[in-house]
Design an enzyme around this catalytic site. Structure first.
Site: not given
Ligand code: BES
Ligand code: ZN
Ligand code: MN
Length: 511
Positions: A267, A272, A279, A290, A350, A352, A354
């Protein structure tokens, strides 16, 4: 970078700025300390008796003895000798190097490999010590103005002392391995520590291209080429950003031409913000990390090409920012990416990672690799589940998962498996499309992996969620604050094992 060499010889005969010798729990010496004890007459035993030092793990005392040849004798507490592990050797080497880096010793001799570690050869111990030195001394200070005086006092070289001249050849090889592995890890750290205004998708493409050499071909697709290839999920996430995306493909041919490659997918989200599903503000700056999955892939390619491993590798990196420009993709949108027979309902912009990985995994699966491993800072839920101590491991490839668990044990770049039970797939069903990109509050790390699983076809696949391990704002012995390079040591070791066809299993290493 610090210079590392190997040497054999008595501790009392070294003339370095400092000789570092282990002190075991209960103030006992190993061979190096005993040799100094004899050579210095009563000086060392006398000082030791008066001293507060106990041999506790990581305790350091520096002695200035008139009767010693070396300018300093550094006692390094190693704790209970029977509890020593390769990881403890890494930590001890990193710790003592960092401490001495603050003082005036520039060239030191380090006695650690004479200590017994169950199941470890001298070469294993040399590799661990050299890794510890190179990982522990890593710094990312290019944006800070230097204190020239302090820099002039830093360590210049470390000689890793081995018990006998017969160990030298294997020890040299071990240092070469450590340099490649730590070099790949530190390269990944460098990329990830760059701020988002520098480390853009285009920058990642340039960095990947810089790795090109004999047997490694790198292709960097720009936005037009990405559209041409039908990588529309990547384009959807890119809609909110003013910066062009990149899709990076690396092909390393170190093995037989007809041998199917191992595919590594990372990735590469260079920042992000969450997109329209924005966020919250606190710690959002950490989302420059990210792209740590892509950094891990590039670090592994760097290490593997340096070691000339006789294997074939395919690397695939989708890269974009996730921002909220006026053309940004939105909750409710339905998209279809590279894999034409799956429609995706966006419920949260968010989620994104996946989305862009779905294109990368489907593209990689099309190249018919033998197996596939992906690296992604995918879910905050994984940080909650496992913290900073282990990456989440999931997937359909039993052999690759078992191999990764064995490498995790060897490298201490650890993983922990979570289940991908069929029933979890229910959570990503959509009312209006085939699947949706979030699975509700429960088992968030697993439902993200369920989403990915729809795009890997029947290629044996392992997914590493490195959200909790890829960076660390506290810092550890082996990694200062910032990117850790998680996954590089793990998978490089896995590929080394695979290349030598040593089928290590957790059962064997546990026995
Ligand atoms: N890059 C983030 C995941 C992340 C968050 C990694 C905090 C490390 C620390 C990812 O893109 C994301 O935002 N995931 C969301 C998914 C949710 C919206 C289902 C998450 O984990 O909050
Ligand atoms: Zn992300
Ligand atoms: Mn995200």
């Amino acid at each position: 970078m610090i210079e590392i060499s190997v040497r054999a010889g008595d501790a009392s005969k070294q003339r370095d700025d400092a000789v570092v010798v282990p002190l075991l729990a209960g103030r006992k010496f190993s061979a190096a300390g005993k040799s100094l004890q004899q050579a210095t007459g009563k000086a060392l035993p006398n000082v030791l008796r008066k001293f507060d030092t106990s041999g506790e793990f990581k305790q350091i005392s520096t002695l200035y003895l008139e009767s010693a040849l070396a300018q300093r004798v550094v006692l390094l507490g190693v704790g209970e000798p029977r509890k020593l592990t390769l990881q403890k050797l890494r930590v001890l080497a990193a710790h003592v190097a960092r401490e001495l880096n603050k003082g005036g010793a520039r060239d030191i001799a380090l006695y650690l490999t004479e200590l017994r570690v169950r199941g470890a050869s001298v070469a294993d111990k040399v590799q661990a010590v050299a890794e510890g030195l190179l990982l522990g001394l890593y710094k990312f200070d290019k944006y800070q103005h230097q204190d020239a005086e302090a820099a002039a006092r830093e360590l210049r070289s470390v000689t890793v002392m081995v018990p006998s001249r017969r160990d030298l050849a294997a020890a040299e090889d071990a240092v070469v391995r450590a340099r490649a592995i730590a070099g790949g890890t530190n390269f990944a750290r460098d990329l990830a520590n760059e701020p988002g205004n520098v480390c853009t998708p285009a920058f990642l493409g340039e960095q990947a291209a810089s790795l090109q050499r004999e047997h490694l071909q790198v292709t960097v697709m720009d936005k037009a080429a990405i559209a041409e290839a039908g990588l529309n999920a990547l384009l959807a996430v890119n809609q909110g950003s003013a910066k062009e995306p990149r899709f990076i493909v690396l092909r390393y041919q170190g093995g037989e031409a007809e041998q199917a490659p191992v595919a590594l997918v990372g990735k590469g989200l260079t920042f992000d913000a969450g997109g329209i599903s924005l966020k919250p503000g606190p710690q959002m700056e950490e989302m420059k990390y990210d792209m740590c999955g892509s950094a891990a892939v590039l670090g592994i390619f760097k290490a593997v090409t340096e070691l000339n491993l006789p294997i074939n590798l395919l690397g695939v990196i989708p890269s974009t920012e996730n921002l909220l420009g006026s053309a940004a993709y939105k909750p409710g949108d339905i998209i279809t990416g590279y894999k034409k027979d799956i429609s995706i309902e966006i419920q949260n912009t968010d989620a994104e990672g996946r989305i862009i990985l779905s294109d990368a995994l489907a593209y990689a699966a099309d190249q018919q690799p033998a197996e596939m491993i992906d690296f992604a800072t995918l879910t905050g839920a994984c940080v909650i589940a496992l913290g900073a101590q282990a990456s989440g491991l999931m997937g359909t490839g039993e052999a690759v998962k078992e191999g990764l668990k064995a490498s995790a044990e060897r490298t201490y770049d650890r993983v922990w498996e979570l289940p991908l039970f069929e029933e979890y797939q229910e959570q990503i069903k959509s009312d209006i499309a085939d699947i949706r990109n979030i699975g509700g509050r429960e088992a968030g790390t697993i439902t993200a992996a369920c989403f990915l699983s729809r795009f890997v076809g029947d290629v044996p696949w392992a997914h590493l969620d490195i959200a909790g391990t890829a960076w660390n704002m506290k810092g550890t012995d082996l990694s200062p604050k910032g990117a850790t390079g998680a996954g590089v040591r793990l998978v490089t070791d896995y590929l080394i094992q695979r290349a030598s066809k040593v089928k290590s299993s957790t059962a064997a290493s546990a026995a």
